[in-house]
Design a protein around this motif. Structure first.
Motif, PDB file in Angstrom:
ATOM      1  N   ALA A  25       0.835  -1.206   0.000  1.00  0.00           N
ATOM      2  CA  ALA A  25       0.000   0.000   0.000  1.00  0.00           C
ATOM      3  C   ALA A  25       0.869   1.255   0.000  1.00  0.00           C
ATOM      4  N   VAL A  26       1.910   1.247   0.834  1.00  0.00           N
ATOM      5  CA  VAL A  26       2.810   2.403   0.876  1.00  0.00           C
ATOM      6  C   VAL A  26       3.523   2.575  -0.460  1.00  0.00           C
ATOM      7  N   GLY A  27       4.050   1.477  -0.996  1.00  0.00           N
ATOM      8  CA  GLY A  27       4.748   1.555  -2.280  1.00  0.00           C
ATOM      9  C   GLY A  27       3.848   2.007  -3.409  1.00  0.00           C
ATOM     10  N   SER A  28       2.638   1.468  -3.462  1.00  0.00           N
ATOM     11  CA  SER A  28       1.714   1.839  -4.545  1.00  0.00           C
ATOM     12  C   SER A  28       1.214   3.263  -4.381  1.00  0.00           C
ATOM     13  N   LEU A  29       1.088   3.748  -3.136  1.00  0.00           N
ATOM     14  CA  LEU A  29       0.649   5.126  -2.928  1.00  0.00           C
ATOM     15  C   LEU A  29       1.706   6.109  -3.417  1.00  0.00           C
ATOM     16  N   VAL A  30       2.959   5.822  -3.103  1.00  0.00           N
ATOM     17  CA  VAL A  30       4.047   6.706  -3.551  1.00  0.00           C
ATOM     18  C   VAL A  30       4.165   6.688  -5.070  1.00  0.00           C
ATOM     19  N   TRP A  31       4.238   5.481  -5.650  1.00  0.00           N
ATOM     20  CA  TRP A  31       4.397   5.368  -7.099  1.00  0.00           C
ATOM     21  C   TRP A  31       3.138   5.847  -7.825  1.00  0.00           C
ATOM     22  N   GLY A  32       1.972   5.545  -7.284  1.00  0.00           N
ATOM     23  CA  GLY A  32       0.729   5.990  -7.911  1.00  0.00           C
ATOM     24  C   GLY A  32       0.586   7.498  -7.906  1.00  0.00           C
ATOM     25  N   THR A  33       1.039   8.150  -6.821  1.00  0.00           N
ATOM     26  CA  THR A  33       0.998   9.618  -6.766  1.00  0.00           C
ATOM     27  C   THR A  33       1.917  10.219  -7.814  1.00  0.00           C
ATOM     28  N   LEU A  34       3.105   9.642  -7.964  1.00  0.00           N
ATOM     29  CA  LEU A  34       4.029  10.127  -8.997  1.00  0.00           C
ATOM     30  C   LEU A  34       3.446   9.931 -10.391  1.00  0.00           C
ATOM     31  N   LEU A  35       2.793   8.795 -10.612  1.00  0.00           N
ATOM     32  CA  LEU A  35       2.166   8.556 -11.911  1.00  0.00           C
ATOM     33  C   LEU A  35       1.045   9.552 -12.179  1.00  0.00           C
ATOM     34  N   ALA A  36       0.256   9.860 -11.141  1.00  0.00           N
ATOM     35  CA  ALA A  36      -0.822  10.837 -11.304  1.00  0.00           C
ATOM     36  C   ALA A  36      -0.250  12.217 -11.637  1.00  0.00           C
ATOM     37  N   ALA A  37       0.865  12.570 -10.999  1.00  0.00           N
ATOM     38  CA  ALA A  37       1.521  13.843 -11.313  1.00  0.00           C
ATOM     39  C   ALA A  37       2.002  13.858 -12.755  1.00  0.00           C
ATOM     40  N   MET A  38       2.514  12.710 -13.220  1.00  0.00           N
ATOM     41  CA  MET A  38       2.949  12.624 -14.619  1.00  0.00           C
ATOM     42  C   MET A  38       1.768  12.786 -15.574  1.00  0.00           C
ATOM     43  N   ARG A  39       0.637  12.190 -15.217  1.00  0.00           N
ATOM     44  CA  ARG A  39      -0.518  12.220 -16.116  1.00  0.00           C
ATOM     45  C   ARG A  39      -1.116  13.612 -16.276  1.00  0.00           C
ATOM     46  N   VAL A  40      -0.894  14.500 -15.292  1.00  0.00           N
ATOM     47  CA  VAL A  40      -1.408  15.864 -15.417  1.00  0.00           C
ATOM     48  C   VAL A  40      -0.279  16.855 -15.674  1.00  0.00           C
ATOM     49  N   SER A  41       0.913  16.329 -15.949  1.00  0.00           N
ATOM     50  CA  SER A  41       2.072  17.182 -16.165  1.00  0.00           C
ATOM     51  C   SER A  41       1.966  17.928 -17.498  1.00  0.00           C
TER      52      SER A  41
END
Length: 221
Positions: A25-41
């Motif tokens: 959960a911790v790993g996916s939250l960190v990586w998922g947040t970065l992916l979300a930032a990329m998707r709206v970059s």
């Protein structure tokens, strides 16, 4: 009545499931947040990578991903994540696979939360001199997380149940022990009921608590 449980470390198996869930959960939250930032970059390359990752990973079965982390990364490329013991290596690789898979769903949940933040707030942030990363970190993401506690709770519950896939690479979690017990004992229905109850105990309080938290922290528009 529960004599068939003797000789089996049921609590230990469920504790391994809890560890898998929390770390993934911790790993996916960190990586998922970065992916979300990329998707709206505003950077096209980052948007393309984020979109491609989410669309590809979501359409690959979790079992394939977890087995790839074991057979592909460990056996072919020699990636052991610093573990010399086979059991520890399998556990860490399972966390890696679960995190990589769940991050795609976390990303989409967070991106939906980002879309709930009024565009005017981002424009106001840029007007006072904040760059994209500052706007995202200080203004957009705090509101987005409050808006998606409910969806993230569903992802966490799904992750808890998905940890059973780790049994495919030899991780001694609840599903692996259940399989062993069914093979050795004659109490198939009772064993299934015990492990089903165990997963209910893990997931139901989590869902209720995060549902209450989502209502309490909901952003008032």
């Amino acid at each position: 009545m529960f004599d068939f449980l003797q000789g089996y470390d049921v609590l230990g198996a469920f504790w391994t499931t809890v560890e898998l869930t929390v770390l993934s959960a911790v790993g996916s939250l960190v990586w998922g947040t970065l992916l979300a930032a990329m998707r709206v970059s505003p950077v096209p390359l980052m948007r393309g990578f984020g979109t491609a990752y989410v669309n590809i990973v979501r359409n690959i079965p979790l079992t394939v991903i977890v087995i790839f982390t074991s057979l592909g990364l460990a056996d072919i490329f020699g990636v052991t994540l610093g573990a010399s013991d086979f059991k520890v290596q399998g556990f860490r690789l399972a966390v890696l696979g679960l995190s990589a898979y769940t991050a795609a769903f976390v990303c989409e949940a967070i991106r939906s939360g980002i879309n709930t933040v009024p565009l005017g707030q981002a424009e106001a942030a840029r007007a006072i001199g904040l760059n994209f990363s500052q706007t995202l970190r200080l203004i957009v993401l705090p509101q987005a997380f409050r808006a998606v506690i409910g969806p993230l709770a569903n992802v966490l519950i799904a992750l808890t149940k998905n940890t059973t896939v780790a049994a495919a690479i030899g991780v001694a979690e609840a599903a692996a022990l259940m399989k062993t017990m069914i093979e050795n004992e004659a109490q198939t229905v009772a064993i299934g009921a015990v492990f089903a109850l165990g997963f209910v105990v893990l997931t139901l309080p989590t869902g209720l608590f995060l549902g209450w938290l989502a209502k309490r922290l909901a952003v008032k528009r």
